[in-house]
Design an enzyme around this catalytic site. Sequence first.
Site, short mmCIF file in Angstrom:
data_model
loop_
_atom_site.label_atom_id
_atom_site.label_comp_id
_atom_site.label_asym_id
_atom_site.label_seq_id
_atom_site.Cartn_x
_atom_site.Cartn_y
_atom_site.Cartn_z
N ARG A 132 -3.88 -2.47 -10.44
CA ARG A 132 -3.08 -2.35 -9.59
C ARG A 132 -3.37 -3.70 -8.68
NH1 ARG A 132 -2.90 3.73 -7.78
NH2 ARG A 132 -2.85 2.59 -5.77
N ARG A 167 -0.39 12.07 3.67
CA ARG A 167 -1.39 11.03 4.29
C ARG A 167 -1.74 11.09 5.61
NH1 ARG A 167 -1.25 8.05 -1.13
NH2 ARG A 167 -2.63 6.62 -1.17
N ARG A 206 -10.68 0.20 -12.11
CA ARG A 206 -9.46 1.18 -12.60
C ARG A 206 -8.03 0.51 -13.37
NH1 ARG A 206 -6.77 5.40 -8.24
NH2 ARG A 206 -6.22 3.38 -7.15
N LYS A 210 -7.71 11.91 -7.98
CA LYS A 210 -6.38 12.72 -7.71
C LYS A 210 -5.37 12.77 -8.94
CE LYS A 210 -5.11 11.45 -3.66
NZ LYS A 210 -5.86 10.06 -3.56
N ARG A 252 -7.36 -0.35 2.67
CA ARG A 252 -6.82 0.92 2.24
C ARG A 252 -7.90 2.05 2.83
NH1 ARG A 252 -6.10 0.80 -3.88
NH2 ARG A 252 -5.16 2.80 -3.56
#
Length: 212
Positions: A158, A86, A125, A13, A169
């Site tokens: 992160r 969300r 990432r 996203k 998550r």
Amino acid sequence: MNIVFLGPPGSGKGTQAKGVADKFNLTHLSTGDAFRDAINNKTELGFEIKAYVDGGKLVPDELVSKVVFEKIESLKGGFLLDGYPRTVDQAKSLENFGKKKNIAIDAVVFFDVAFEELVKRLSARRQCPKCKEVYNLVNKPPKAKDACDKCGSALLHRPDDQPNIVEERLKIYTLQTEPVLEFYKGHPGFRKINAAQAIDRVSSDIQAALKA
Ligand code: AMP
């Protein structure tokens, strides 16, 4: 035009949002980026949300919606929501807010990717803490090791992209965010994108979907 990007963590996203926002002249509103900035800048909001964000938990609905609505009210043109809503409660709040302020959501783009692929992507990432550009060591590596191509800042892995937090998550996504898909499935602007494809392919599919 006002757009919502929906999808699990790591579905791309944020990567796609920047290009789409530029192309359609929209303000990119990423709740995750806004929260990480608040934490890094040690603001009051940052202290309030740090434990949720670092632990991969959702920030309480009321607080997130307040941050998003204040931001939307300060804007002149259209917006792209990346990471909000969300939960179904957030989606309902957005709908009520829109009715009151006469703001419509024109398109809802769902990024569809299998969970196994997400786990791989999240471990590779990296993100620039300054300009927010997102990289992936496998399919979108930075030119220089660990430095942002755009602004040269040192890239971060992160804390919530560590494997144990990723698992949490994804669990939360299944329980709380997947029902948001049901909420939007009847929306005339709902579009499902195959987000497991190469980045350029996903970009062109999104653009075609938004023009349709
Ligand atoms: P993201 O960068 O979108 O993956 O968001 C990072 C973290 O920020 C999430 O794991 C949550 O802790 C928090 N967050 C972002 N958006 C929301 C939201 N809409 N509702 C609740 N928490 C959120």
